[in-house]
Scaffold this active site. Structure first.
Site, PDB file in Angstrom:
ATOM      1  N   CYS A  16       0.843  -1.090  -0.018  1.00 45.09           N
ATOM      2  CA  CYS A  16      -0.135   0.071  -0.183  1.00 45.09           C
ATOM      3  C   CYS A  16       0.891   1.215  -0.074  1.00 45.09           C
ATOM      4  O   CYS A  16       2.386   1.145  -0.476  1.00 45.09           O
ATOM      5  CB  CYS A  16      -0.987   0.038   1.310  1.00 45.09           C
ATOM      6  SG  CYS A  16      -0.403   0.041   2.943  1.00 45.09           S
ATOM      7  N   ARG A  22      -3.296  -0.595   5.572  1.00 48.79           N
ATOM      8  CA  ARG A  22      -3.841  -1.599   4.663  1.00 48.79           C
ATOM      9  C   ARG A  22      -2.887  -3.012   4.747  1.00 48.79           C
ATOM     10  O   ARG A  22      -3.150  -4.206   4.944  1.00 48.79           O
ATOM     11  CB  ARG A  22      -4.240  -1.298   3.487  1.00 48.79           C
ATOM     12  CG  ARG A  22      -5.541  -0.432   3.444  1.00 48.79           C
ATOM     13  CD  ARG A  22      -5.666   0.607   2.079  1.00 48.79           C
ATOM     14  NE  ARG A  22      -4.460   1.484   1.900  1.00 48.79           N
ATOM     15  CZ  ARG A  22      -4.261   2.282   0.584  1.00 48.79           C
ATOM     16  NH1 ARG A  22      -5.216   1.852  -0.197  1.00 48.79           N
ATOM     17  NH2 ARG A  22      -3.334   2.838   0.538  1.00 48.79           N
ATOM     18  N   ASP A 132      -8.086   3.647   1.065  1.00 43.01           N
ATOM     19  CA  ASP A 132      -7.137   4.220   2.132  1.00 43.01           C
ATOM     20  C   ASP A 132      -7.890   4.498   3.634  1.00 43.01           C
ATOM     21  O   ASP A 132      -8.881   5.771   3.299  1.00 43.01           O
ATOM     22  CB  ASP A 132      -6.201   5.324   1.652  1.00 43.01           C
ATOM     23  CG  ASP A 132      -5.106   5.596   2.425  1.00 43.01           C
ATOM     24  OD1 ASP A 132      -5.009   4.988   3.665  1.00 43.01           O
ATOM     25  OD2 ASP A 132      -4.342   6.320   1.954  1.00 43.01           O
TER      26      ASP A 132
HETATM   27  P1  4NP Z   1      -1.887   3.026   4.191  1.00 46.34           P
HETATM   28  O1  4NP Z   1      -2.567   4.083   4.621  1.00 46.34           O
HETATM   29  O2  4NP Z   1      -1.036   2.966   2.572  1.00 46.34           O
HETATM   30  O3  4NP Z   1      -2.834   1.853   4.038  1.00 46.34           O
HETATM   31  O4  4NP Z   1      -0.704   2.279   4.947  1.00 46.34           O
HETATM   32  C1  4NP Z   1      -1.732   5.392   4.797  1.00 46.34           C
HETATM   33  C2  4NP Z   1      -0.836   5.774   5.838  1.00 46.34           C
HETATM   34  C3  4NP Z   1      -0.080   6.613   5.902  1.00 46.34           C
HETATM   35  C4  4NP Z   1      -0.224   7.611   4.786  1.00 46.34           C
HETATM   36  C5  4NP Z   1      -0.968   7.398   3.830  1.00 46.34           C
HETATM   37  C6  4NP Z   1      -1.766   6.270   3.764  1.00 46.34           C
HETATM   38  N1  4NP Z   1       0.532   8.981   5.033  1.00 46.34           N
HETATM   39  O5  4NP Z   1       0.176   9.920   3.940  1.00 46.34           O
HETATM   40  O6  4NP Z   1       1.375   9.094   6.197  1.00 46.34           O
END
Ligand code: 4NP
Length: 164
Positions: A16, A22, A132
């Protein structure tokens, strides 16, 4: 004499953006299912962004996993590197941006046969995305858990069909 059934080892990487919400869930859920089936699979996760390297999964991902009997607290965020495409048999992207980021990072090593949107295992060719939950609230983590759980069941069912 014991009967041995040959089961190929699979190396699967869940990807991800942050490797915080995720993909740690996807890693934990698929590992749990593969272990219960005594499959000798190697399952890992990574993020295309490097914002949280070394951190454990988001507390809400940990919470929803724990409620389902899965402990993901010891996972540590790492960034996706181009050589991952050589090391893994299959790489699952949670959304389209992750997919194109993987393509960009792997450059000349890109292999479209190895990279797939996770939900295409459940809903073939529909290019649906795991949303997300980073800016969402607790219910979004439950929703995401449920989707990933069903997609991991589909991975195992599709694998069973392939080998029988
Ligand atoms: P993930 O969610 O891709 O599902 O781990 C996110 C976690 C952190 C960030 C964006 C999406 N961020 O911008 O820090």
């Amino acid at each position: 004499m014991a009967n041995f059934i040959y089961l190929p080892t699979m190396k699967i990487l869940m990807v991800c953006l942050g490797n915080i919400c995720r993909s740690p869930l996807a890693e934990g859920i698929l590992k749990d299912k593969a272990n219960k089936l005594q499959l000798n699979w190697q399952i890992d996760s990574a993020g295309t962004g490097g914002y949280h390297i070394g951190e454990p999964p988001h507390y809400l991902s940990q919470k929803v996993a724990k409620e389902n009997g899965i402990d993901i607290s010891s996972q540590q965020c790492r960034q996706f590197i181009k050589e991952d495409i050589l090391l893994f048999d299959k790489i699952y992207a949670m959304d389209m941006n992750n997919y194109y980021n993987i393509k960009q990072i792997t450059k000349e090593l890109w292999n479209e046969n190895k990279v797939e949107l996770l939900l295409n295992e459940l809903y073939p060719n529909q290019n649906k995305e795991v949303p997300d939950p980073w800016y969402g609230d607790e219910k979004d983590y439950y929703f995401v858990y449920d989707l990933i759980d069903k997609a991991c069941d589909a991975i195992l069912n599709n694998f069973k069909k392939e080998i029988t």
